[in-house]
Scaffold this motif. Structure first.
Motif, PDB file in Angstrom:
ATOM      1  N   LYS A 327      10.103 -58.510 -66.540  1.00  0.00           N
ATOM      2  CA  LYS A 327       9.136 -59.253 -65.999  1.00  0.00           C
ATOM      3  C   LYS A 327       9.789 -60.075 -64.460  1.00  0.00           C
ATOM      4  CE  LYS A 327       5.487 -58.715 -68.374  1.00  0.00           C
ATOM      5  NZ  LYS A 327       4.100 -58.254 -68.076  1.00  0.00           N
ATOM      6  N   PHE A 328      10.853 -60.264 -64.651  1.00  0.00           N
ATOM      7  CA  PHE A 328      11.563 -60.848 -63.525  1.00  0.00           C
ATOM      8  C   PHE A 328      11.357 -59.826 -62.208  1.00  0.00           C
ATOM      9  CE2 PHE A 328      15.680 -60.588 -61.066  1.00  0.00           C
ATOM     10  CZ  PHE A 328      15.251 -61.729 -60.031  1.00  0.00           C
ATOM     11  N   THR A 329      11.372 -58.416 -62.609  1.00  0.00           N
ATOM     12  CA  THR A 329      11.583 -57.576 -61.593  1.00  0.00           C
ATOM     13  C   THR A 329      10.014 -57.257 -61.066  1.00  0.00           C
ATOM     14  OG1 THR A 329      13.320 -56.380 -62.334  1.00  0.00           O
ATOM     15  CG2 THR A 329      12.167 -55.214 -60.872  1.00  0.00           C
ATOM     16  N   GLU A 330       9.105 -57.315 -62.082  1.00  0.00           N
ATOM     17  CA  GLU A 330       7.572 -57.258 -61.869  1.00  0.00           C
ATOM     18  C   GLU A 330       7.114 -58.448 -61.046  1.00  0.00           C
ATOM     19  OE1 GLU A 330       3.419 -57.410 -64.323  1.00  0.00           O
ATOM     20  OE2 GLU A 330       5.289 -56.597 -65.274  1.00  0.00           O
ATOM     21  N   TYR A 331       7.592 -59.432 -61.519  1.00  0.00           N
ATOM     22  CA  TYR A 331       7.159 -60.779 -60.541  1.00  0.00           C
ATOM     23  C   TYR A 331       7.782 -60.709 -58.999  1.00  0.00           C
ATOM     24  CZ  TYR A 331       6.424 -65.790 -59.369  1.00  0.00           C
ATOM     25  OH  TYR A 331       5.896 -66.627 -58.657  1.00  0.00           O
ATOM     26  N   VAL A 332       8.860 -60.311 -58.999  1.00  0.00           N
ATOM     27  CA  VAL A 332       9.374 -60.270 -57.455  1.00  0.00           C
ATOM     28  C   VAL A 332       8.352 -59.218 -56.756  1.00  0.00           C
ATOM     29  CG1 VAL A 332      11.335 -59.474 -56.089  1.00  0.00           C
ATOM     30  CG2 VAL A 332      11.736 -60.972 -58.124  1.00  0.00           C
ATOM     31  N   GLY A 333       8.057 -57.988 -57.038  1.00  0.00           N
ATOM     32  CA  GLY A 333       7.370 -57.100 -56.772  1.00  0.00           C
ATOM     33  C   GLY A 333       5.935 -57.618 -56.512  1.00  0.00           C
ATOM     34  N   GLN A 334       5.373 -58.494 -57.284  1.00  0.00           N
ATOM     35  CA  GLN A 334       4.000 -59.164 -57.126  1.00  0.00           C
ATOM     36  C   GLN A 334       3.859 -60.212 -56.148  1.00  0.00           C
ATOM     37  OE1 GLN A 334       2.286 -60.618 -60.743  1.00  0.00           O
ATOM     38  NE2 GLN A 334       1.828 -58.520 -61.662  1.00  0.00           N
ATOM     39  N   ILE A 335       4.952 -61.003 -55.744  1.00  0.00           N
ATOM     40  CA  ILE A 335       4.885 -62.027 -54.861  1.00  0.00           C
ATOM     41  C   ILE A 335       5.176 -61.550 -53.558  1.00  0.00           C
ATOM     42  CG2 ILE A 335       5.294 -63.919 -56.978  1.00  0.00           C
ATOM     43  CD1 ILE A 335       7.769 -64.094 -55.851  1.00  0.00           C
ATOM     44  N   ALA A 336       5.847 -60.392 -53.519  1.00  0.00           N
ATOM     45  CA  ALA A 336       6.458 -59.846 -52.116  1.00  0.00           C
ATOM     46  C   ALA A 336       5.322 -59.422 -51.229  1.00  0.00           C
ATOM     47  CB  ALA A 336       7.324 -58.646 -52.047  1.00  0.00           C
ATOM     48  N   PRO A 337       5.207 -59.808 -49.910  1.00  0.00           N
ATOM     49  CA  PRO A 337       4.241 -59.312 -48.999  1.00  0.00           C
ATOM     50  C   PRO A 337       4.158 -57.877 -48.892  1.00  0.00           C
ATOM     51  CG  PRO A 337       5.240 -61.205 -48.087  1.00  0.00           C
ATOM     52  CD  PRO A 337       6.177 -60.943 -49.311  1.00  0.00           C
ATOM     53  N   PRO A 338       3.259 -57.275 -48.873  1.00  0.00           N
ATOM     54  CA  PRO A 338       2.984 -55.739 -48.862  1.00  0.00           C
ATOM     55  C   PRO A 338       3.843 -55.073 -47.950  1.00  0.00           C
ATOM     56  CG  PRO A 338       0.860 -56.756 -48.885  1.00  0.00           C
ATOM     57  CD  PRO A 338       1.600 -58.025 -48.626  1.00  0.00           C
ATOM     58  N   ASP A 339       4.238 -55.747 -46.724  1.00  0.00           N
ATOM     59  CA  ASP A 339       5.241 -54.964 -45.930  1.00  0.00           C
ATOM     60  C   ASP A 339       6.656 -55.552 -46.135  1.00  0.00           C
ATOM     61  OD1 ASP A 339       4.579 -57.673 -45.060  1.00  0.00           O
ATOM     62  OD2 ASP A 339       4.956 -57.449 -42.806  1.00  0.00           O
ATOM     63  N   LYS A 340       7.133 -56.196 -47.074  1.00  0.00           N
ATOM     64  CA  LYS A 340       8.373 -56.835 -47.177  1.00  0.00           C
ATOM     65  C   LYS A 340       8.649 -56.660 -48.915  1.00  0.00           C
ATOM     66  CE  LYS A 340       8.727 -60.388 -43.689  1.00  0.00           C
ATOM     67  NZ  LYS A 340       7.200 -60.135 -43.220  1.00  0.00           N
ATOM     68  N   LYS A 341       8.070 -55.704 -49.600  1.00  0.00           N
ATOM     69  CA  LYS A 341       8.483 -55.383 -50.864  1.00  0.00           C
ATOM     70  C   LYS A 341       9.742 -54.913 -51.000  1.00  0.00           C
ATOM     71  CE  LYS A 341       3.875 -54.735 -52.763  1.00  0.00           C
ATOM     72  NZ  LYS A 341       3.802 -56.247 -53.818  1.00  0.00           N
ATOM     73  N   ALA A 342      10.237 -54.012 -50.321  1.00  0.00           N
ATOM     74  CA  ALA A 342      11.597 -53.623 -50.503  1.00  0.00           C
ATOM     75  C   ALA A 342      12.666 -54.788 -50.282  1.00  0.00           C
ATOM     76  CB  ALA A 342      11.919 -52.292 -49.434  1.00  0.00           C
ATOM     77  N   LEU A 343      12.251 -55.397 -49.200  1.00  0.00           N
ATOM     78  CA  LEU A 343      13.139 -56.593 -48.783  1.00  0.00           C
ATOM     79  C   LEU A 343      13.524 -57.443 -50.028  1.00  0.00           C
ATOM     80  CD1 LEU A 343      12.339 -57.377 -45.213  1.00  0.00           C
ATOM     81  CD2 LEU A 343      13.991 -55.980 -45.943  1.00  0.00           C
ATOM     82  N   TYR A 344      12.165 -57.912 -50.596  1.00  0.00           N
ATOM     83  CA  TYR A 344      12.226 -58.867 -51.813  1.00  0.00           C
ATOM     84  C   TYR A 344      12.984 -58.290 -53.022  1.00  0.00           C
ATOM     85  CZ  TYR A 344       9.437 -62.443 -49.921  1.00  0.00           C
ATOM     86  OH  TYR A 344       8.892 -63.669 -49.134  1.00  0.00           O
ATOM     87  N   MET A 345      12.997 -57.014 -53.136  1.00  0.00           N
ATOM     88  CA  MET A 345      13.215 -56.329 -54.363  1.00  0.00           C
ATOM     89  C   MET A 345      15.036 -56.282 -54.325  1.00  0.00           C
ATOM     90  SD  MET A 345      11.052 -55.770 -56.470  1.00  0.00           S
ATOM     91  CE  MET A 345      12.022 -54.823 -57.655  1.00  0.00           C
ATOM     92  N   GLY A 346      15.350 -56.061 -53.079  1.00  0.00           N
ATOM     93  CA  GLY A 346      16.768 -56.009 -52.623  1.00  0.00           C
ATOM     94  C   GLY A 346      17.466 -57.528 -53.017  1.00  0.00           C
ATOM     95  N   THR A 347      16.859 -58.329 -52.375  1.00  0.00           N
ATOM     96  CA  THR A 347      17.388 -59.863 -52.720  1.00  0.00           C
ATOM     97  C   THR A 347      17.388 -60.403 -54.150  1.00  0.00           C
ATOM     98  OG1 THR A 347      15.059 -60.776 -51.779  1.00  0.00           O
ATOM     99  CG2 THR A 347      16.892 -60.553 -50.362  1.00  0.00           C
TER     100      THR A 347
END
Length: 453
Positions: A327-347
């Motif tokens: 759920k940690f990974t899922e939550y990060v994916g949900q809150i990330a702006p559409p154009d920054k999902k890869a950046l958020y997943m990296g951090t």
């Protein structure tokens, strides 16, 4: 290869030299494991950019080579400084490997198949996380070297898999230099961390990963030092004699490495059921509930000497992990702006890196002062005015405990029970569970007062 060695690594670092281990202190163990594991999760922010530029296949070969040579150095070196270098070297190899597999799945699946793709990936991790330590628990009884040979051989198989089956899923990027690619990775981190609410969430999750990683840093050591697992062995022997003889020790016990491997086994069995259950909750609520359950598991794992109760604690811990970690990974994916999902997943790797470093510190000096038998024994000897030779090349940890037992008129078992009763090393559970509960409280406050409704 990785988990088979990693679950046993803490024992290899701190156990007495006359068992074939290194006899290092808990502080030295924490420094080695914490620093190396931190780099394992931080460096993928950079190594992913390198792989995109150089090509996945080349980086995989480099990673396997660093793994094999790293395991060999860990098997060969016997001082703190050289072991520190060997483990960091191995973790850098792991950091080259880690982002490639996730990126490969992301690049070769589509929105319809990505869920099953990453599901298979997570299942493979836990199958390896179970089989590796399960085998290592049996091999380490014969020789520590067998554990490292197992890791070298199984990693070596990946050369063949990569050579014959792996297809490059991405054309190497052109135009920008490797240096600019790496620089851009740091720029991307900076862009993502401008979101102060996201940064606050990551800081809270550092507490979760700090508590979680005690499964590897402290649990094998605690069980090995304080728990008699013969009742567990006898129970298995009564039902499956062949299994007990395979995984048990000649003394009729179950190793702490084998016991720790049950976390991955429970995940293999129950992950789908837990995932189906927590689907009805918001990711943040599922994380809070999962971490709360995990805290309960930690309390059972570190608060007593009953092997069956500790095994039940591992089950509770695993259930909490199953509810919170995905759920940690899922939550990060949900809150990330559409154009920054890869950046958020990296951090999202940053709190895992920081949590590993803090876990190493906690399992070092803090564990030593509360639950390390040698440290507690030295306190008791000092209070009695008994002087013994210091632990050295000539005097192992086991020698020291034996001499202390003789001076105090006890055998080893009586001495360990005396320390257990009088110094209460089980109090370490309060710290580990408390950190996990702290994460739950802060997540609730974050959800209640920080998030925009």
């Amino acid at each position: 290869a990785w988990y088979g060695f990693y679950m046993a690594f803490a024992l290899y670092l701190v156990n007495s030299k006359d068992t074939g281990a290194l006899g290092l202190s808990q502080v030295e163990k924490g420094a080695i494991m914490g620093t190396g594991s931190m780099l394992l999760y931080f460096l993928p922010l950079i190594t992913g950019a390198i792989a995109d530029k150089v090509g996945y296949k080349r980086i995989l070969y480099l990673s396997f080579t660093m793994y094999v040579t790293g395991y060999y150095m860990i098997m060969t070196f016997d001082t703190f400084g050289m072991m520190f270098f060997a483990f960091v070297w191995t973790c850098v190899g792991g950091a080259l490997f880690k982002p490639i597999i996730s990126a490969m799945i992301a690049r070769t699946t589509n929105p319809k198949t990505s869920s099953i793709g990453f599901g298979i990936f997570y299942m493979m991790i836990n199958i390896g996380g179970f089989i590796g330590p399960f085998i290592a628990g049996a091999l380490m009884q014969k020789s520590w070297n067998y554990v490292f040979y197992m890791s070298m051989v199984t990693i070596g198989i990946n050369y063949l898999v990569t050579a014959f089956f792996f297809r490059e899923p991405v054309v190497k990027e052109k135009g920008t230099s490797l240096g600019k690619n790496i620089l851009q990775a740091f720029v991307n981190i900076g862009i993502t961390l401008k979101n102060w609410r996201y940064v606050l969430f990551l800081l809270i999750m550092v507490l979760f990963w700090t508590a979680f990683n005690q499964l590897y840093y402290s649990f094998p050591v605690y069980v090995d030092q304080w728990v008699d697992t013969s009742a567990l062995y006898d129970g298995i022997m009564a039902v499956w004699p062949w299994l007990a003889k395979t995984i048990g020790t000649p003394e009729g016990t179950i190793t702490s490495v084998t016991l720790g491997s049950m976390d991955a086994f429970f995940i293999i069995i129950f992950q789908l059921m837990v995932s189906a259950y927590v689907m009805r909750f918001r990711p943040l609520v599922a994380m809070m509930g999962g971490i709360f359950v995990l805290a309960g598991g930690l309390s059972l794992m570190f608060s007593n000497q009953n092997a069956w109760l500790i095994l039940f604690g591992v089950l509770i811990f695993a259930l909490g992990e199953m509810a919170s970690s995905p759920k940690f990974t899922e939550y990060v994916g949900q809150i990330a702006p559409p154009d920054k999902k890869a950046l958020y997943m990296g951090t999202s790797f940053l709190p895992i890196a920081a949590g590993n470093w803090l876990a190493g510190w906690l399992s070092g000096g803090v564990y030593e002062k509360i639950a390390e038998p040698i440290y507690l024994l030295k306190q008791e000897l000092a209070s009695r005015g008994i002087s013994l030779p210091e632990i050295s090349e000539e005097v192992t940890k086991n020698d020291y405990i034996r001499m202390a037992a003789e001076e105090m008129g006890m055998n080893r078992n009586e001495l360990m029970q005396f320390l257990w009763s009088n110094y209460q090393p089980s109090n370490i559970w309060i710290i580990y569970s408390g950190i996990a509960l702290g994460a739950v409280v802060f997540l609730w406050l974050y959800d209640r007062f920080v998030l925009e409704k």
